[in-house]
Motif scaffolding. Structure first.
Motif, PDB file in Angstrom:
ATOM      1  N   PHE A   1     -40.022 -21.583   2.818  1.00 35.85           N
ATOM      2  CA  PHE A   1     -39.308 -21.128   4.004  1.00 35.85           C
ATOM      3  C   PHE A   1     -37.917 -21.743   3.943  1.00 35.85           C
ATOM      4  O   PHE A   1     -37.755 -22.921   4.221  1.00 35.85           O
ATOM      5  CB  PHE A   1     -39.995 -21.600   5.278  1.00 35.85           C
ATOM      6  CG  PHE A   1     -41.210 -20.814   5.631  1.00 35.85           C
ATOM      7  CD1 PHE A   1     -41.125 -19.691   6.433  1.00 35.85           C
ATOM      8  CD2 PHE A   1     -42.444 -21.200   5.164  1.00 35.85           C
ATOM      9  CE1 PHE A   1     -42.255 -18.972   6.757  1.00 35.85           C
ATOM     10  CE2 PHE A   1     -43.580 -20.482   5.490  1.00 35.85           C
ATOM     11  CZ  PHE A   1     -43.479 -19.361   6.289  1.00 35.85           C
ATOM     12  N   ASN A   2     -36.932 -20.962   3.579  1.00 31.13           N
ATOM     13  CA  ASN A   2     -35.592 -21.542   3.529  1.00 31.13           C
ATOM     14  C   ASN A   2     -34.946 -21.441   4.911  1.00 31.13           C
ATOM     15  O   ASN A   2     -34.171 -20.540   5.186  1.00 31.13           O
ATOM     16  CB  ASN A   2     -34.748 -20.828   2.488  1.00 31.13           C
ATOM     17  CG  ASN A   2     -33.415 -21.483   2.302  1.00 31.13           C
ATOM     18  OD1 ASN A   2     -33.132 -22.504   2.933  1.00 31.13           O
ATOM     19  ND2 ASN A   2     -32.585 -20.920   1.469  1.00 31.13           N
ATOM     20  N   ALA A   3     -35.256 -22.411   5.760  1.00 29.76           N
ATOM     21  CA  ALA A   3     -34.702 -22.384   7.111  1.00 29.76           C
ATOM     22  C   ALA A   3     -33.287 -22.945   7.130  1.00 29.76           C
ATOM     23  O   ALA A   3     -32.695 -23.113   8.186  1.00 29.76           O
ATOM     24  CB  ALA A   3     -35.603 -23.168   8.056  1.00 29.76           C
ATOM     25  N   GLY A   4     -32.745 -23.245   5.960  1.00 36.99           N
ATOM     26  CA  GLY A   4     -31.442 -23.913   5.922  1.00 36.99           C
ATOM     27  C   GLY A   4     -30.307 -23.015   5.456  1.00 36.99           C
ATOM     28  O   GLY A   4     -29.268 -23.515   5.036  1.00 36.99           O
ATOM     29  N   ILE A   5     -30.497 -21.700   5.540  1.00 33.16           N
ATOM     30  CA  ILE A   5     -29.436 -20.814   5.033  1.00 33.16           C
ATOM     31  C   ILE A   5     -28.150 -21.007   5.833  1.00 33.16           C
ATOM     32  O   ILE A   5     -27.060 -20.861   5.301  1.00 33.16           O
ATOM     33  CB  ILE A   5     -29.890 -19.347   5.088  1.00 33.16           C
ATOM     34  CG1 ILE A   5     -31.151 -19.193   4.257  1.00 33.16           C
ATOM     35  CG2 ILE A   5     -28.823 -18.423   4.541  1.00 33.16           C
ATOM     36  CD1 ILE A   5     -31.503 -17.797   3.917  1.00 33.16           C
ATOM     37  N   GLU A   6     -28.313 -21.366   7.102  1.00 33.32           N
ATOM     38  CA  GLU A   6     -27.128 -21.616   7.914  1.00 33.32           C
ATOM     39  C   GLU A   6     -26.242 -22.675   7.263  1.00 33.32           C
ATOM     40  O   GLU A   6     -25.030 -22.519   7.175  1.00 33.32           O
ATOM     41  CB  GLU A   6     -27.575 -22.088   9.304  1.00 33.32           C
ATOM     42  CG  GLU A   6     -26.458 -22.298  10.293  1.00 33.32           C
ATOM     43  CD  GLU A   6     -26.088 -21.032  11.031  1.00 33.32           C
ATOM     44  OE1 GLU A   6     -26.667 -19.971  10.738  1.00 33.32           O
ATOM     45  OE2 GLU A   6     -25.211 -21.107  11.902  1.00 33.32           O
ATOM     46  N   GLY A   7     -26.866 -23.731   6.773  1.00 37.91           N
ATOM     47  CA  GLY A   7     -26.102 -24.785   6.127  1.00 37.91           C
ATOM     48  C   GLY A   7     -25.421 -24.294   4.865  1.00 37.91           C
ATOM     49  O   GLY A   7     -24.257 -24.611   4.602  1.00 37.91           O
ATOM     50  N   GLU A   8     -26.139 -23.488   4.093  1.00 36.34           N
ATOM     51  CA  GLU A   8     -25.562 -22.952   2.862  1.00 36.34           C
ATOM     52  C   GLU A   8     -24.407 -22.016   3.183  1.00 36.34           C
ATOM     53  O   GLU A   8     -23.404 -21.969   2.474  1.00 36.34           O
ATOM     54  CB  GLU A   8     -26.643 -22.224   2.062  1.00 36.34           C
ATOM     55  CG  GLU A   8     -27.599 -23.176   1.387  1.00 36.34           C
ATOM     56  CD  GLU A   8     -29.042 -22.915   1.742  1.00 36.34           C
ATOM     57  OE1 GLU A   8     -29.401 -21.759   1.973  1.00 36.34           O
ATOM     58  OE2 GLU A   8     -29.817 -23.889   1.815  1.00 36.34           O
ATOM     59  N   LEU A   9     -24.566 -21.277   4.275  1.00 39.76           N
ATOM     60  CA  LEU A   9     -23.496 -20.372   4.709  1.00 39.76           C
ATOM     61  C   LEU A   9     -22.236 -21.163   5.062  1.00 39.76           C
ATOM     62  O   LEU A   9     -21.132 -20.818   4.644  1.00 39.76           O
ATOM     63  CB  LEU A   9     -24.000 -19.573   5.916  1.00 39.76           C
ATOM     64  CG  LEU A   9     -23.148 -18.456   6.472  1.00 39.76           C
ATOM     65  CD1 LEU A   9     -24.065 -17.325   6.908  1.00 39.76           C
ATOM     66  CD2 LEU A   9     -22.342 -18.883   7.675  1.00 39.76           C
ATOM     67  N   TYR A  10     -22.417 -22.260   5.790  1.00 40.06           N
ATOM     68  CA  TYR A  10     -21.266 -23.082   6.173  1.00 40.06           C
ATOM     69  C   TYR A  10     -20.571 -23.656   4.949  1.00 40.06           C
ATOM     70  O   TYR A  10     -19.349 -23.593   4.816  1.00 40.06           O
ATOM     71  CB  TYR A  10     -21.721 -24.228   7.086  1.00 40.06           C
ATOM     72  CG  TYR A  10     -21.681 -23.886   8.546  1.00 40.06           C
ATOM     73  CD1 TYR A  10     -20.509 -24.015   9.275  1.00 40.06           C
ATOM     74  CD2 TYR A  10     -22.801 -23.424   9.196  1.00 40.06           C
ATOM     75  CE1 TYR A  10     -20.460 -23.696  10.605  1.00 40.06           C
ATOM     76  CE2 TYR A  10     -22.764 -23.100  10.532  1.00 40.06           C
ATOM     77  CZ  TYR A  10     -21.600 -23.230  11.235  1.00 40.06           C
ATOM     78  OH  TYR A  10     -21.548 -22.911  12.554  1.00 40.06           O
TER      79      TYR A  10
END
Lengths: 355, 305
Positions: free
Chosen positions: A78-87
């Motif tokens: 579950f990659n719940a961290g895409i927001e961080g990668e987006l930033y």
């Protein structure tokens, strides 16, 4: 297989109807007019050039992050961290767009994209490595590392990379590498085509290439994959890195297509929308584009719903969240099979749910 | 350095640790039944909102806590029904519930309190503090033990209660049995489903307390996403403590310590973003260390066979 597929569409439609009904009851109970709200929502999403353009503009990051989430889920993460990668991808692109010397636009854009992809992929590799090495839950690490990414980019655009204009933002990227606006005056841009090409490439990669075969095998049964000579740990890391790279691309398109610079805290949980549009369709990557378009339409229609029907915008998020809760319930609409299977599933469902 | 490490740091640590403590206990009780409670964050957020709303409208902090607990149970039950009855993956259900909480609190803030972003008002009745007049003139003890929030005391009591429940009662034995090997539990005549529902309800209660304390004890306000990952820190503390409430409490104290030291370091000119980053960074580190140790222990256990 086809029967199963049809079943999925029916379930999806039923879930959609159910959550809309729940949403309507919810609105009705609070004294709003649900029908009018839905009509305004539709109008605000599709009617008129600006509205449709805004929908398309919002569609791009939701699509990319949604596909990114789905890719990670194919290897069982579950990659719940895409927001961080987006930033991180966005600030990398903003840096490369401003500080690198002038060069022909296509090459410059490509460099921005590749750098953002690398940064996103490396950031996503952290939870993946921790997961395969020590069985650390990737959701926890992803969510916590997203906060780190947010604060880190916030520091960058307030400190070393600040444009010094008083706003927390980086200096603007070179004019010539901005993606062309289509459908002015909305902010839709050619990033749309870029995103579609990338998504098609990812789908091809998953279903037609050796790497994709490895992904799917590991996702289905990692012990079986290991037995066949696939290094499942490596594949999990690769899957998460691909997912992170997609997050980085989403960030790049936001910077080069919409803003032109990195603005502190600009995304406001875009990746959450991507995540939920992937989860609603059970991470079936071929349905993600459809669902993310739907979610983007909801998002852009919400504003005019608030304006013309007086319903607070956030109700849309609430309804999509209800939608997703229903969608995660795998056996909600299995009424027919239920009786037959009941005895068999009592034990297995408990085991299935234990993760 | 005396501004950072002094006697008041002890209470500051406990103060910052308590919201995480309740969250960690919320995750602990379900983990004992082998349910990874990703939804802790959502339970906390919803109940934090309900607590502020009730406290603001009725002016009663006790009623606020009760309703916060009820809403916590409601959110936990959504997850429980999705997971146990309709076979949803518990992580998916957890993520879904978190998003739901984020959305519905945002909506509620706009609908019932008429603002967006942050809500604070002098009319929010906070959870009272215990003032012991006898300690007023004793310097060190006064700094450490005076003026604790009721829920801060209750948090420590809860650690002991939960420890007793889990390790000294038949019920706790059954819960742990369900967590270890559901099939064996079923054979022994324990209803696995029932146990899981019970555990989820208790986690709703604890998560509700976590939320109520966060918005009425720790601070007197509600803001969008006020939990800020505290639910996940709770999950990390649960892993650190190996599901034993006592060790889980120690884990949350470490987080509280880092948090309060960080807040004090702000005076020394470090960029605020790094200070804010600190708890998340250490949470991940501690989580990794805990899992590393667990992996080594299980390897040792395997080789001993």
């Amino acid at each position: 297989m086809t029967e199963k597929k049809n079943n999925r569409y029916v379930t999806l439609l039923l879930t959609l109807l159910l959550s809309m009904v729940v949403g309507a009851i919810f609105m009705f109970a609070l004294g709003f007019k649900p029908f009018e709200a839905y009509v305004q929502l539709f109008k605000g999403a599709f009617l008129g050039k600006v509205n449709l353009g805004t929908t398309l503009q919002k569609f791009v990051p939701v699509l990319l992050t949604g596909v990114g989430f789905a890719v990670a889920s194919k290897v069982g993460c579950f990659n719940a961290g895409i927001e961080g990668e987006l930033y991180l991808g966005a600030i990398t692109a903003a840096w490369a767009g401003h500080y690198l010397p002038k060069m022909p636009a296509p090459i410059h854009i490509l460099i921005c994209l590749v750098l953002a992809m690398i940064v996103g992929a490396l950031w996503a590799a952290i939870p993946a490595i921790l997961k395969v090495k020590w069985d650390v839950n990737e959701i926890c690490v992803c969510i916590l590392s997203t906060y780190i990414a947010k604060y880190f980019t916030s520091w960058l655009c307030n400190g070393p990379l600040s444009a010094k204009t008083g706003m927390p933002q980086t200096p603007a990227v070179h004019e010539n590498i901005m993606l062309t606006q289509i459908m002015k005056p909305s902010q839709a841009n050619t990033g749309l085509f870029l995103a579609v090409i990338i998504v098609v490439a990812v789908i091809w990669l998953l279903y037609r290439s050796t790497l994709g075969y490895k992904f799917l095998t590991v996702g289905l049964n990692s012990s079986h994959a290991d037995y066949m000579g696939i290094n499942s740990k490596k594949v999990v890391i690769q899957g998460m890195m691909l997912s992170g790279a997609l997050g980085g691309i989403a960030g790049t398109i936001e910077v080069l297509g919409v803003y032109g610079y990195f603005l502190d805290n600009f995304s406001l949980n875009i990746a959450n929308d991507g995540m939920l549009s992937s989860m609603i369709v059970w991470n079936d990557i071929r349905l993600v584009p459809l669902m993310s378009f739907f979610v983007a339409a909801l998002k852009s229609g919400a504003l005019s719903m608030e304006r013309f029907a007086g319903v607070p915008r956030s109700i849309v998020d609430t309804i999509t969240a209800i939608f997703i809760i229903f969608a995660t319930m795998e056996t909600l609409f299995n009424l027919k099979k239920k009786k037959k299977k009941e005895k068999v599933t009592t034990v297995s469902s408990e085991e299935g749910g234990k993760k | 350095m005396n501004d950072v490490f002094n006697i008041t740091l002890i209470y500051a640590t406990i103060r910052s640790a308590t919201p995480i403590l309740f969250a960690a206990l919320c995750a602990t009780v379900t983990q004992q039944a082998d349910i990874l409670n990703i939804g802790t964050e959502g339970i906390m957020l919803t109940s934090a909102f309900v607590a502020v709303l009730t406290s603001f409208t009725t002016g009663s902090w006790l009623l606020a806590i009760v309703l916060a607990i009820v809403s916590g149970i409601a959110i936990a039950l959504i997850m429980a029904v999705a997971n146990i009855k309709y076979n949803a993956h518990i992580c998916a259900a957890g993520i879904a519930v978190n998003m739901f909480a984020l959305a519905i609190t945002k909506f509620g803030l706009k609908q019932f309190l008429g603002t967006a972003g942050t809500f604070t008002s002098p009319e929010i009745k906070e959870i009272p503090r215990i003032h012991i007049a006898a300690l007023d003139n004793i310097p060190i003890l006064n700094d450490i033990f005076n003026n604790w929030c009721v829920t801060e005391v209750f948090g420590i009591v809860m650690v002991v209660i939960l420890w007793f429940l889990l390790f000294k009662t038949v019920w706790g034995l059954r819960v742990r049995c369900v967590g270890r090997l559901p099939m064996a539990a079923e054979t022994a005549g324990i209803s696995v489903r029932r146990m899981k529902y019970e555990v989820m309800i208790i986690s709703g209660v604890l998560g509700g307390l976590a939320g109520a304390h966060l918005s009425l004890g720790y601070s007197q306000m509600f803001a969008d996403n006020i939990t800020n990952g505290r639910g996940f820190m709770g999950v990390a503390a649960m892993n650190f403590g190996g599901m034993n409430p006592i060790f889980v409490w120690l884990g949350t104290l470490i987080f509280g310590f880092i948090d309060s030291v960080g807040a004090r370091l702000q005076a020394y000119g470090l960029p605020s973003q790094f200070i804010l980053m600190l708890p998340y960074f250490f949470t991940i580190t501690i989580l990794v260390l805990a899992m590393w140790r667990k992996g080594r222990l299980s390897e040792k256990a395997k080789s001993a066979l």
